[in-house]
Design a protein around this motif. Structure first.
Motif, PDB file in Angstrom:
ATOM      1  N   VAL A 198      41.086   6.589  13.270  1.00  0.00           N
ATOM      2  CA  VAL A 198      40.884   5.505  14.235  1.00  0.00           C
ATOM      3  C   VAL A 198      41.991   4.474  14.062  1.00  0.00           C
ATOM      4  CG1 VAL A 198      39.412   3.550  14.859  1.00  0.00           C
ATOM      5  CG2 VAL A 198      38.389   5.803  14.471  1.00  0.00           C
ATOM      6  N   LEU A 199      42.226   4.076  12.823  1.00  0.00           N
ATOM      7  CA  LEU A 199      43.229   3.043  12.552  1.00  0.00           C
ATOM      8  C   LEU A 199      44.644   3.529  12.843  1.00  0.00           C
ATOM      9  CD1 LEU A 199      41.674   1.443   9.347  1.00  0.00           C
ATOM     10  CD2 LEU A 199      41.429   0.734  11.752  1.00  0.00           C
ATOM     11  N   ALA A 200      44.852   4.842  12.831  1.00  0.00           N
ATOM     12  CA  ALA A 200      46.170   5.409  13.165  1.00  0.00           C
ATOM     13  C   ALA A 200      46.574   5.058  14.591  1.00  0.00           C
ATOM     14  CB  ALA A 200      46.165   6.920  12.965  1.00  0.00           C
ATOM     15  N   VAL A 201      45.601   4.947  15.485  1.00  0.00           N
ATOM     16  CA  VAL A 201      45.893   4.558  16.873  1.00  0.00           C
ATOM     17  C   VAL A 201      46.487   3.150  16.880  1.00  0.00           C
ATOM     18  CG1 VAL A 201      44.913   4.118  19.158  1.00  0.00           C
ATOM     19  CG2 VAL A 201      44.102   6.066  17.800  1.00  0.00           C
ATOM     20  N   LEU A 242      54.531   8.801  17.865  1.00  0.00           N
ATOM     21  CA  LEU A 242      54.221   7.823  16.817  1.00  0.00           C
ATOM     22  C   LEU A 242      52.787   8.010  16.326  1.00  0.00           C
ATOM     23  CD1 LEU A 242      55.847   4.635  18.384  1.00  0.00           C
ATOM     24  CD2 LEU A 242      56.678   5.898  16.383  1.00  0.00           C
ATOM     25  N   TYR A 243      51.877   8.217  17.262  1.00  0.00           N
ATOM     26  CA  TYR A 243      50.480   8.437  16.887  1.00  0.00           C
ATOM     27  C   TYR A 243      50.324   9.712  16.061  1.00  0.00           C
ATOM     28  CZ  TYR A 243      45.739  10.079  17.080  1.00  0.00           C
ATOM     29  OH  TYR A 243      44.523  10.601  16.714  1.00  0.00           O
ATOM     30  N   HIS A 254      48.710  12.449  11.343  1.00  0.00           N
ATOM     31  CA  HIS A 254      48.984  13.515  10.374  1.00  0.00           C
ATOM     32  C   HIS A 254      48.766  13.027   8.937  1.00  0.00           C
ATOM     33  CE1 HIS A 254      50.651  17.297   9.013  1.00  0.00           C
ATOM     34  NE2 HIS A 254      51.490  16.647   8.234  1.00  0.00           N
ATOM     35  N   ARG A 255      49.036  11.751   8.692  1.00  0.00           N
ATOM     36  CA  ARG A 255      48.874  11.184   7.345  1.00  0.00           C
ATOM     37  C   ARG A 255      47.465  10.650   7.101  1.00  0.00           C
ATOM     38  NH1 ARG A 255      54.197   8.921   8.614  1.00  0.00           N
ATOM     39  NH2 ARG A 255      53.195   6.945   9.060  1.00  0.00           N
TER      40      ARG A 255
END
Length: 196
Positions: free
Chosen positions: A88-91, A73-74, A79-80
């Motif tokens: 950071v916010l992807a986490v 999921l991370y 990737h985007r």
């Protein structure tokens, strides 16, 4: 033109792991017996021991699968992500994605922390959960280095703050059974990054 082959059925190991994952998450590790796992997987009891030497080995495989599930999921979110701030916010978004999964009996928080709470201090399963949490903190720290320059102490401090914010939000989201707290934590993290 040959006909396409139907997908092969899941292996007994995969079915056992899927059954254990659902039952461990919904009911806990100690409350889930081998018979329930075998019954849900639809395999013979012998299949369990042909694939896992013990329940402890099955628990270890479950923890590894939970980590791999979150990591996928991370990676999709990362990737985007174009900027360090977005990485950071992807986490946080990966945790939101995990919380929004269609759990059979509702969202109960971090499956890894739930499992760790049942395992004794020093257990290898607890060590696996700790490694996951340390990896999450490292994933937060890496893009912070680009945001804060060459100040490793500042980078580590902010990564730790964000990791604590994330874990607190995950615990609260588990209590409430929804992902709103994680979205709010992501918004707090974004504001924190803007302020710095």
């Amino acid at each position: 033109m040959p006909l396409a082959q139907p997908p092969s059925p899941q292996s007994a190991r995969d079915r056992l792991l899927a059954a254990a994952a659902a039952l461990f998450y919904d009911h806990g590790i100690h409350a889930t017996g081998i018979d329930a796992i075998v019954q849900r997987a639809g395999v013979a009891r012998k299949s369990l021991y042909n694939n896992f030497a013990s329940k402890a080995e099955l628990v270890a495989a479950y923890l590894e699968a939970r980590h791999a599930e979150w990591r996928a999921l991370y990676e999709a979110r990362r990737h985007r992500a174009g900027s360090p701030r977005e990485r950071v916010l992807a986490v946080f978004q990966a945790y939101e994605d995990h919380a929004e999964h269609a759990y059979e009996h509702g969202f109960r928080g971090c499956g890894l922390l739930n499992a760790a709470a049942e395992l004794p201090a020093g257990d290898v399963g607890r060590q696996a959960v700790r490694q996951h949490k340390e990896e999450v903190e490292a994933l937060l720290a890496e893009p912070l280095g680009e945001l804060f320059g060459v100040d490793p102490a500042r980078q580590a401090e902010v990564a730790r703050q964000l990791a604590f914010l994330l874990e607190g939000a995950m615990a609260r989201a588990g209590l409430e059974g929804r992902s709103d707290c994680l979205r709010q934590a992501r918004e707090m993290a974004a504001a924190l990054l803007e302020a710095r």
